[in-house]
Design a protein around this motif. Structure first.
Motif, PDB file in Angstrom:
ATOM      1  N   THR A 251       3.255  67.812  35.308  1.00 26.12           N
ATOM      2  CA  THR A 251       4.073  67.833  34.097  1.00 26.12           C
ATOM      3  C   THR A 251       3.241  67.464  32.873  1.00 26.12           C
TER       4      THR A 251
ATOM      5  N   SER B  51      11.357  84.378  35.635  1.00 30.64           N
ATOM      6  CA  SER B  51      10.966  83.086  35.047  1.00 30.64           C
ATOM      7  C   SER B  51      10.256  83.256  33.711  1.00 30.64           C
TER       8      SER B  51
ATOM      9  N   ALA C 299      12.615  76.779  42.801  1.00 29.43           N
ATOM     10  CA  ALA C 299      13.385  75.929  41.891  1.00 29.43           C
ATOM     11  C   ALA C 299      13.407  74.491  42.387  1.00 29.43           C
TER      12      ALA C 299
ATOM     13  N   THR D  45       9.812  72.810  41.984  1.00 33.24           N
ATOM     14  CA  THR D  45       9.446  72.441  40.619  1.00 33.24           C
ATOM     15  C   THR D  45      10.277  71.267  40.119  1.00 33.24           C
ATOM     16  N   LEU D  46      11.567  71.275  40.399  1.00 30.65           N
ATOM     17  CA  LEU D  46      12.409  70.152  39.982  1.00 30.65           C
ATOM     18  C   LEU D  46      11.981  68.855  40.666  1.00 30.65           C
TER      19      LEU D  46
ATOM     20  N   TYR E 151       8.906  67.621  39.011  1.00 27.81           N
ATOM     21  CA  TYR E 151       9.229  67.037  37.704  1.00 27.81           C
ATOM     22  C   TYR E 151       9.791  65.624  37.876  1.00 27.81           C
TER      23      TYR E 151
ATOM     24  N   ILE F 173      21.505  70.535  33.850  1.00 24.09           N
ATOM     25  CA  ILE F 173      20.292  71.132  34.415  1.00 24.09           C
ATOM     26  C   ILE F 173      20.599  72.609  34.631  1.00 24.09           C
TER      27      ILE F 173
ATOM     28  N   THR G 299      19.386  76.375  35.756  1.00 23.22           N
ATOM     29  CA  THR G 299      18.423  77.241  36.443  1.00 23.22           C
ATOM     30  C   THR G 299      18.730  78.681  36.076  1.00 23.22           C
TER      31      THR G 299
ATOM     32  N   LEU H  82      17.391  70.116  31.186  1.00 25.73           N
ATOM     33  CA  LEU H  82      16.283  70.811  31.833  1.00 25.73           C
ATOM     34  C   LEU H  82      16.635  72.288  31.918  1.00 25.73           C
TER      35      LEU H  82
ATOM     36  N   ALA I 278      15.116  75.434  33.901  1.00 22.34           N
ATOM     37  CA  ALA I 278      14.165  75.814  34.950  1.00 22.34           C
ATOM     38  C   ALA I 278      14.433  77.255  35.361  1.00 22.34           C
TER      39      ALA I 278
ATOM     40  N   CYS J 273       9.679  74.725  34.469  1.00 23.49           N
ATOM     41  CA  CYS J 273      10.729  73.828  33.968  1.00 23.49           C
ATOM     42  C   CYS J 273      10.365  73.304  32.582  1.00 23.49           C
TER      43      CYS J 273
ATOM     44  N   GLU K  28      11.767  70.648  29.537  1.00 24.33           N
ATOM     45  CA  GLU K  28      12.678  69.587  29.123  1.00 24.33           C
ATOM     46  C   GLU K  28      12.928  69.694  27.630  1.00 24.33           C
TER      47      GLU K  28
END
Length: 339
Positions: A8, A114, A213, A216-217, A220, A234, A236, A307, A309, A332, A334
């Motif tokens: 990150t 993505s 997904a 990556t979460l 993070y 959050i 996605t 978030l 993502a 992702c 923020e």
């Protein structure tokens, strides 16, 4: 300067998304977010503008989003120092033709669905490091171009399975400015790692992308020490109903339940009414939801910290016909409340 912890990147002086715009087609105009779009058309082929094929039409849709974004920001094309753009067409054709018209410095990006998160993340990094004062992040998809390229041409009338998703005819554009400007701050970026859990069904993208997904979460949350409850929402994109259910189930198993999770593929359409099977997908799906719903929500104070993502399935029209599995990726971002 940005700092890195594990995967990150943190921005001590956050760059900001200063302006944004969403463009969509007929099906998007019938969805629950229609009133929040900047541009909608009933003519997905842009025949009145002289388009003779779907590929040209997608580029025009992308140009609409880019032009409206710059107009809202009060920025001329010549003042954009770099554009990151991509789409689902082979060799990012829609973006290439858009940039022929836009004329800014251009870096093409392919992250499948993505791509919006990837272009926005790259734009934020350039802005945070002082490498560009005004950077454009731009993404699109088109139902007809994607069906022709990845599945079967529309005249075939192929039956769609319940796990299939509807590729959005949509585009999103964000103008990112250097720290200190007004807008929605980009607080951190987590670039994803490719995950492959041997899903081979081209009509089940949600299952193929869900592991990326989750990965990556989890990376993070591990890097930041945050938990899902620290966020108003959050988002996605685009797992649809199938992938979204699988993601929440997986995060429950990891001890990080996400009752505040929403998927862009389920937000863009009325899933039960619009004949989109498991929901929306395509690079333009999460792009349009970001620019029509998420960023305006942060600007209006509806959200204070979220978030975003976005996920992508990284197969090609050749590899899935060869029986290859479908790798996935998720990036992702923020985002904080407007400043």
């Amino acid at each position: 300067m940005p700092a890195r912890k594990k995967d990150t990147l943190f921005f001590d002086r956050p760059p900001v998304v200063a302006a944004w715009a969403a463009a969509g087609g007929k099906k998007e105009s019938e969805g629950p977010l229609s009133s929040q779009f900047d541009f909608l058309t009933q003519d997905g082929g842009f025949s009145a503008q002289g388009c003779t094929d779907w590929e040209q039409a997608e580029s025009l849709l992308q140009q609409q989003a880019a032009g409206l974004c710059l107009r809202k920001a009060g920025v001329a094309r010549k003042d954009v120092q770099l554009t990151f753009a991509g789409d689902l067409q082979a060799q990012c054709t829609a973006s290439n033709y858009t940039m022929r018209t836009l004329g800014t410095p251009f870096a093409g990006v392919y992250g499948a669905c993505s791509t919006m998160a990837e272009t926005l993340a790259l734009a934020a990094c350039f802005a945070a490091c002082g490498l560009a004062q005004q950077t454009l992040a731009l993404t699109s998809s088109h139902f007809c171009t994607a069906e022709r390229q990845f599945r079967t041409p529309l005249p075939y009338g192929a039956k769609r399975t319940p796990t299939a998703q509807w590729t959005a005819t949509a585009a999103g554009a964000c103008l990112v400015r250097a720290p200190g400007a007004a807008g929605v701050p980009v607080l951190s970026v987590t670039f994803g790692r490719v995950q492959d859990y041997a899903v081979r069904d081209i009509n089940n993208m949600g299952a193929a992308m869900m592991p990326a997904a989750a990965d990556t979460l989890l990376r993070y949350f591990d890097a930041t020490g945050a938990s899902p409850q620290d966020f108003d929402a959050i988002f996605t994109g685009d797992l649809g109903q199938v992938g979204g259910d699988l993601l929440r189930e997986q995060m429950d198993k990891e001890g990080l339940p996400m009752p505040n999770h929403h998927d862009c593929g389920c937000l863009l359409y009325k899933v039960e009414e619009q004949n989109v099977q498991a929901g929306g997908s395509g690079a333009g799906c999460s792009a349009a939801v970001l620019c029509s719903h998420i960023l305006p929500g942060l600007q209006a104070g509806q959200y204070r910290r979220v978030l975003f993502a976005a996920t992508g399935a990284l197969m090609s029209q050749t590899t899935f016909l060869q029986g290859e599995s479908i790798p996935g990726i998720a990036h992702c971002i923020e985002l904080g409340g407007a400043v």
